[in-house]
Design an enzyme around this catalytic site. Structure first.
Site, mmCIF file in Angstrom:
data_model
loop_
_atom_site.group_PDB
_atom_site.id
_atom_site.type_symbol
_atom_site.label_atom_id
_atom_site.label_comp_id
_atom_site.label_asym_id
_atom_site.label_seq_id
_atom_site.Cartn_x
_atom_site.Cartn_y
_atom_site.Cartn_z
ATOM 1 N N ASP A 1 0.078 -7.687 1.697
ATOM 2 C CA ASP A 1 0.497 -6.281 1.672
ATOM 3 C C ASP A 1 2.018 -6.184 1.702
ATOM 4 O O ASP A 1 2.625 -5.807 2.696
ATOM 5 C CB ASP A 1 -0.120 -5.550 2.874
ATOM 6 N N SER B 1 4.172 2.441 8.164
ATOM 7 C CA SER B 1 3.819 1.451 7.158
ATOM 8 C C SER B 1 5.039 1.051 6.333
ATOM 9 O O SER B 1 5.830 1.897 5.927
ATOM 10 C CB SER B 1 2.740 2.007 6.219
ATOM 11 N N HIS C 1 0.815 -1.218 0.000
ATOM 12 C CA HIS C 1 0.000 0.000 0.000
ATOM 13 C C HIS C 1 0.849 1.269 0.000
ATOM 14 O O HIS C 1 0.347 2.364 -0.259
ATOM 15 C CB HIS C 1 -0.993 -0.005 1.177
#
Length: 380
Positions: A229, A327, A162
């Site tokens: 992911d 992230s 992402h």
């Protein structure tokens, strides 16, 4: 001239026949039929390949007597294997089939610190996590810092999918290596005497910025939501190893792919408990949370997440959590791989927006489940 499709039935049949014979010989070499203590058909395999049993024996807490007796009775003999166990077939983990040439694309000298965005995290020392990467984006003509990542060899950075599949107004353009304190040109460890006077400083070389040659997103990313992911960034030139820029280790062996710890270390520059991005690289120690417990917590907090065994959970306890901006960063721990090495076991994937205000674990992509994809994707 218009091209036409040519039937390849005979070739496919030959390939399938050869493949079945090859796979059969591989399975026979790696396992043997057996009967479990509950009188079910099983496979005698190396204990690290029996997922549910290996999880139990790796846990530092001794198993209950009944389970311990079951494991003892399930022991079997397999040629060339030090410890084997009769495992339920659905719990058997396949042995990796990646060639040694692929493994050689990952460095053997990795996960080493030169020195002996995390909510409630601790400030790190310069040189402590030399594999940290800071992803930088072009947002309407301005370069901003965003996700994290980890250097895994001289050309690739591992991050979350992402962080790569972004909106049209946010484009990944740079990867910064060797960063520690974002608002300083030169990062130093400063040592003082008992009176607070500086007696020595140990400074790193300047950061290095790399352009993005290309990136790869896992083909099954976000199917289902939040799953797979993981992504890879190929840098525009080779990275030269220095004191403040070094690669992290990945779980390259079958044992490491399945290994679990009671706690992990996560690092990043992301949002802290004050909802501001940290200028200094932070670290936090987060407890592992098993997937069943994590799934239950997600449901209790009305979070639409369906966890798989390719994901793992950590944190949440004591309001220690990762936040936005972390992230893509690494979750890891030090263990033995030709000596003590820091190995990355997870990629920061998803979590709640509370940033440690609720005791909700963060979700991580389990790196061990993607080693085949990583090795298939990277190139010299």
């Amino acid at each position: 001239m218009e091209a036409s499709l040519v039937p390849r039935r005979s070739l496919i049949c030959w390939v399938l026949t050869f493949g079945v014979l090859w796979l059969s010989s591989k399975v026979q070499a790696q396992s043997a039929p057996c009967t479990t203590p509950t009188r079910q058909d099983g496979l005698c395999v190396a204990i690290h390949r029996c997922r549910n049993i290996y999880d139990i024996v790796q846990n530092p807490t001794p198993p209950p007597i009944g389970i311990a007796n079951y494991i003892k009775r399930a022991a079997c003999t397999l040629p060339g294997v030090e410890r084997a166990i009769c495992c339920q077939p659905q719990e058997v983990v396949p042995e990796p089939t990646i060639s040694s040439a692929k493994i050689d694309l990952l460095p053997k000298e990795c996960g080493q610190s030169v020195t002996d965005r995390i909510a409630f995290g601790n400030v790190t020392q310069v040189f402590s996590y030399p594999w940290m990467a800071l992803l930088r984006y072009n947002q309407n003509g301005e370069i901003i810092d965003g996700c994290g990542g980890s250097l895994i060899n001289n050309r690739y950075v591992l991050t979350a999918a992402h962080c790569l599949k972004t909106r049209s107004t946010l484009k990944l353009v740079q990867v910064r290596l060797g960063e520690h304190t974002r608002n300083q040109d030169i990062d130093c460890n400063i040592y003082k005497d008992k009176y607070g006077e500086e007696i020595e400083r140990d400074c790193a070389e300047p950061v290095e910025d790399y352009q993005v040659e290309s990136f790869e997103i896992h083909p099954d990313y976000n199917r289902p939501k939040y799953s797979n992911d993981i992504g890879l960034i190929r840098l525009d030139r080779d990275v030269v190893v220095k004191y403040h820029i070094r690669p992290i280790c990945l779980p390259v062996t079958p044992q490491l792919r399945l290994k679990q710890f009671e706690r992990y270390i996560v690092t990043g520059w992301g949002t802290t408990e004050n909802q501001t991005g940290s200028q200094v690289l932070l670290e936090a120690t987060v407890p592992r949370v098993n997937n069943d417990e994590c799934q239950q917590t997600m449901l209790q907090n009305r979070l639409n997440v369906q966890l798989s065994d390719k994901q793992m959970c950590a944190g949440g306890s004591g309001k220690v959590d990762t936040c936005r901006g972390d992230s893509g960063g690494p979750l890891g721990f030090s263990t033995d791989l030709n000596g003590p090495r820091f190995i990355q076991f997870g990629v920061v994937s998803a979590g709640v927006d509370s940033c440690g205000k609720k005791n909700v674990p963060g979700i991580y992509c389990r790196v061990g489940s993607y080693m085949d994809w990583i090795l298939d994707t990277i190139r010299p």
